[in-house]
Design a protein around this motif. Structure first.
Motif, short mmCIF file in Angstrom:
data_model
loop_
_atom_site.label_atom_id
_atom_site.label_comp_id
_atom_site.label_asym_id
_atom_site.label_seq_id
_atom_site.Cartn_x
_atom_site.Cartn_y
_atom_site.Cartn_z
N PRO A 11 -1.79 19.82 23.84
CA PRO A 11 -3.14 19.58 23.98
C PRO A 11 -3.80 19.88 25.63
O PRO A 11 -4.79 20.56 25.65
CB PRO A 11 -3.56 18.11 23.78
N TYR A 12 -3.04 19.33 26.65
CA TYR A 12 -3.57 19.62 27.86
C TYR A 12 -3.80 20.99 28.23
O TYR A 12 -4.41 21.49 29.33
CB TYR A 12 -2.65 18.99 28.86
N TRP A 13 -2.76 21.93 27.59
CA TRP A 13 -3.03 23.39 27.76
C TRP A 13 -3.70 24.13 27.02
O TRP A 13 -4.02 25.62 26.95
CB TRP A 13 -1.77 24.01 28.15
N TRP A 31 -6.42 31.01 29.68
CA TRP A 31 -6.93 29.64 29.65
C TRP A 31 -5.63 28.83 30.14
O TRP A 31 -5.61 27.97 30.81
CB TRP A 31 -7.45 29.02 28.45
N SER A 32 -4.70 29.09 29.52
CA SER A 32 -3.12 28.37 29.62
C SER A 32 -2.61 28.78 31.13
O SER A 32 -2.01 27.98 31.69
CB SER A 32 -2.23 28.78 28.40
N PRO A 46 -4.50 19.83 34.06
CA PRO A 46 -5.92 19.26 34.01
C PRO A 46 -6.13 17.98 33.13
O PRO A 46 -5.50 18.21 31.97
CB PRO A 46 -6.84 20.44 33.73
N LEU A 47 -6.64 17.06 33.33
CA LEU A 47 -7.18 16.02 32.40
C LEU A 47 -6.09 15.15 32.09
O LEU A 47 -5.93 14.41 31.05
CB LEU A 47 -7.73 16.55 31.06
N ALA A 54 -7.74 12.24 23.80
CA ALA A 54 -8.86 11.99 24.47
C ALA A 54 -9.22 13.63 25.21
O ALA A 54 -10.10 14.26 25.31
CB ALA A 54 -8.89 11.16 25.61
N ALA A 55 -8.00 14.14 25.81
CA ALA A 55 -7.87 15.36 26.33
C ALA A 55 -8.42 16.56 25.56
O ALA A 55 -9.30 17.37 25.80
CB ALA A 55 -6.50 15.76 26.86
N MET A 56 -7.83 16.58 24.28
CA MET A 56 -8.23 17.40 23.27
C MET A 56 -9.74 17.52 22.92
O MET A 56 -10.20 18.15 22.75
CB MET A 56 -7.49 17.27 21.77
N PHE A 57 -10.35 16.23 22.82
CA PHE A 57 -11.65 16.08 22.27
C PHE A 57 -12.57 16.56 23.53
O PHE A 57 -13.52 17.12 23.32
CB PHE A 57 -12.11 14.62 22.00
N TYR A 58 -12.11 16.13 24.76
CA TYR A 58 -12.73 16.64 25.92
C TYR A 58 -13.08 18.24 26.00
O TYR A 58 -14.12 18.88 26.09
CB TYR A 58 -12.22 16.16 27.02
#
Length: 101
Positions: A11-13, A31-32, A46-47, A54-58
């Protein structure tokens, strides 16, 4: 053929369009790359202060608005990882990669 409709990765990437399941393409890879450069610069993606969900939702909700690199990084580095996603050809010409050392 540029877009695939499946979710893969950490998710973070993940790009917003991957999280929102609207497809995956070359821009998702850009993006990645930005996330990877962010992690190389700071030691964490990031995040990273958020848990995975939470990172995915953000990322999905903010459609690509990511935290900037800390202030002590060069303007070139900050510009290289900005939230806009240029093409790979444009990135290869970016001064962050082309400046002589």
């Amino acid at each position: 053929i540029d877009m695939l409709k499946s979710m893969h990765g950490t998710p973070y990437w993940m790009a917003p369009e991957v999280i929102n399941e609207s497809g995956y393409g070359r821009k998702s890879d850009i993006w990645s790359i930005g996330c990877t450069v962010f992690e190389m610069a700071t030691g964490k993606p990031p995040l990273a202060s958020m848990d995975r969900m939470a990172a995915m939702f953000y990322i999905g909700a903010h459609r690509g608005l990511m935290p900037p690199l800390p202030e002590h990084f060069s303007e070139n580095a900050v510009d290289f990882v900005r939230h806009e996603r240029p093409s790979a050809a444009q990135l290869l010409k970016h001064s962050f990669l082309t400046r002589s050392h």
